[in-house]
Enzyme design. Structure first.
Site, mmCIF file in Angstrom:
data_model
loop_
_atom_site.group_PDB
_atom_site.id
_atom_site.type_symbol
_atom_site.label_atom_id
_atom_site.label_comp_id
_atom_site.label_asym_id
_atom_site.label_seq_id
_atom_site.Cartn_x
_atom_site.Cartn_y
_atom_site.Cartn_z
ATOM 1 N N GLU A 180 83.589 43.214 -40.563
ATOM 2 C CA GLU A 180 83.547 44.152 -39.849
ATOM 3 C C GLU A 180 83.319 44.084 -38.874
ATOM 4 O OE1 GLU A 180 81.158 46.681 -41.888
ATOM 5 O OE2 GLU A 180 82.295 46.974 -43.725
ATOM 6 N N GLU A 375 84.962 45.451 -49.874
ATOM 7 C CA GLU A 375 83.752 46.757 -49.680
ATOM 8 C C GLU A 375 84.412 47.697 -50.284
ATOM 9 O OE1 GLU A 375 80.538 46.678 -47.025
ATOM 10 O OE2 GLU A 375 80.371 44.823 -47.154
HETATM 11 O O1 IFM Z 1 76.017 48.324 -46.165
HETATM 12 C C1 IFM Z 1 77.503 47.723 -45.283
HETATM 13 C C2 IFM Z 1 77.184 46.313 -45.304
HETATM 14 O O2 IFM Z 1 77.246 45.756 -44.527
HETATM 15 C C3 IFM Z 1 79.037 46.680 -44.530
HETATM 16 N N1 IFM Z 1 79.435 47.380 -44.345
HETATM 17 C C4 IFM Z 1 79.387 48.993 -45.043
HETATM 18 C C5 IFM Z 1 78.542 49.068 -45.938
HETATM 19 C C6 IFM Z 1 77.900 50.302 -46.368
HETATM 20 O O3 IFM Z 1 77.746 51.032 -45.200
#
Ligand code: IFM
Length: 470
Positions: A180, A375
């Site tokens: 990210e 994710e």
């Molecule tokens: O916890 C975070 C993660 O570190 C990165 N992506 C989003 C998740 C939830 O906010």
């Protein structure tokens, strides 16, 4: 630790999820600073998050990652949890200041040894390791030297990537350079909500470019160093940006939002160019992307897999509450419209249809790159019973609908090859501290006891069912 995974969980009958193929990868994800703790052990030096957490008011409740889930000391138990859920992949990140303290120079053998043990533990339990090299814990010394807005950090990152690969590349097949980069760049340097807490749009954009440059440099180094087939890629947090109406102002607001959040990262990596409309928007703010000759070729070094992180969709408007399309400074209005939709504890809208739209759009606009959902998940206000068990129907519902969304996108042609739930454990949710729980396994932070929630049992049963194991 409660590893009793025998409690019943309900699994529905015919379901789009059942169309996911036997080759589909099923996993869970975590990141180093969010779970490891042990911030001063075995030679680890501070990261920007260790520093940021000490800034009064920066993190909810003054929380920090000093202990977190104590994963550094409980790693074998956590790997056992993953294996007991029947998952085939574990995505974790390496803490740069643990393996190369200060961000430059030789490897810290003691720090690297932790990941060496982790990889062996996973392989010994038939779980494939998926390494993310950078999930936001920049060594503080590199921040002191200018951080990501400083071009040199990209080269430091490539050196670090090579050093980790030298230690783990014989056993780890899949490597994600960055997690990210929008968050690292914009939350960290433009908006100040994340470490290091700087608030300057130009710094944010310079950081974004140097993160991408670091990604490209590292990808080249790893490709050259590999002695066996590897999968390389990066993970982007992506979303949909829909206009509230068909008006020109709303469509332009959606275009701008999509440009800054999605295309500013997708286009250079997958097309070798920055989107001209975003370049123009930034120029209107007096900001230039610090591209040097050859950078875009490096950034566009071919990848094998695009990691997609999706949590929510967004609707955009180009007019304010009074119907004006310009603010008092004469700038176009850019506004996220709050919809009457169910929300998670993060106040994020639950819009699984947007997930399908996003994946189909990625397939259409950036064809030829396989995707894995690195994710997806949700924080809810969990209510544990006296045994610490959480009957999290809300999370099961969220995961079910989002997996269905993935299956629908695949049916529409999107090449999605795996899904990793965020997150294995409740953990340190950055500026929200420990207040927001994303885990499918509950962590009691007083005792460090792990208790699989109903969502973990549902996930285990779903994976088994789709694989035809029962
Ligand atoms: O916890 C975070 C993660 O570190 C990165 N992506 C989003 C998740 C939830 O906010």
């Amino acid at each position: 630790m409660d590893t009793d995974l025998t409690r019943p969980s309900s699994v529905a009958g015919a379901d789009p999820i059942d169309t996911l193929p036997p080759s589909f990868r099923w996993g869970v994800a975590t990141s180093s600073y969010q779970i490891e703790g042990a911030v001063a052990e075995d030679g680890r030096t501070p990261s920007i998050w260790d520093t940021f957490c000490r800034v009064p008011g920066a993190v909810h409740n003054g929380d920090h990652g000093d202990v977190a889930c104590d994963h550094y000391h409980r790693m074998p138990q956590d790997v056992a949890l993953i294996a007991d859920l029947g998952l085939d992949t574990y995505r974790f990140s390496v803490a740069w200041p643990r393996v190369q303290p200060g961000g430059r120079g030789p490897a810290n053998v003691a720090g690297l040894a932790f990941y060496d043990r982790l990889v062996d533990e996973l392989l010994g339990r038939d779980v494939e390791p998926w390494v993310t090299l950078y999930h936001w814990d920049l060594p503080q010394e590199l921040e002191d030297a200018g951080g990501w807005p400083n071009r040199d950090t990209a080269y430091r990152f490539a050196d670090y990537a090579e050093l980790v690969f030298a230690a783990l590349g014989d056993r780890v097949r899949t490597w994600t350079t960055l997690n990210e980069p929008w968050c690292s760049a914009m939350l960290g340097y433009a908006y100040g909500d994340h470490a290091p807490g700087r608030r300057n749009l130009g710094d944010g954009i310079a950081a974004a470019h140097h993160l991408l440059l670091g990604h490209g440099l590292a990808t080249r180094r790893l490709r050259e160093a590999a002695r066996s087939p590897i999968e390389l890629g990066l993970t982007l947090n992506l979303s949909t940006a829909d206009p509230e109406t068909g008006s020109a102002a709303d469509r332009d607001a959606a275009r701008a939002a999509d440009g800054l959040a999605n295309r500013l990262y997708l286009d250079p990596v997958l097309r070798g160019e920055y989107p001209q409309d975003v370049v123009a928007d930034l120029a209107a703010e007096g900001v230039r992307i610090p591209v040097e000759e050859g950078d875009l070729d490096v950034i566009a070094t071919p990848i094998d897999v695009l990691g997609v992180n999706y949590y929510f969709g967004q609707l955009h408007s180009g007019v304010d509450e009074q119907g004006r399309d310009r603010d008092d400074d004469g700038k176009p209005v850019r506004r996220v419209v709050r919809r009457d939709l169910p929300r998670t504890a993060m106040d994020w809208e639950i819009v699984p249809e947007s997930f399908t739209d996003l994946l189909v759009r990625l397939h259409r606009d950036y064809p030829g790159t396989p995707m894995v959902i690195t994710e997806n998940g949700a924080a809810f206000d969990d209510k544990p019973d006296a045994d610490g068990f959480v009957n999290d129907d809300d999370r099961v519902g969220y995961l079910t609908e989002h997996l269905r969304a993935v299956a629908r996108a695949r049916a529409a042609g999107a090449d999605v090859r795996g899904y990793f739930a965020w997150s294995l454990l409740d953990n340190f949710e950055w500026a929200y501290g420990y207040d927001k729980r994303f885990g499918i396994v509950r962590v009691d932070y007083d005792t460090q006891r792990r208790t699989p929630k109903r969502s973990a049992l549902w996930y285990r049963d779903t994976v088994r069912r789709v694989r035809g194991q029962r």
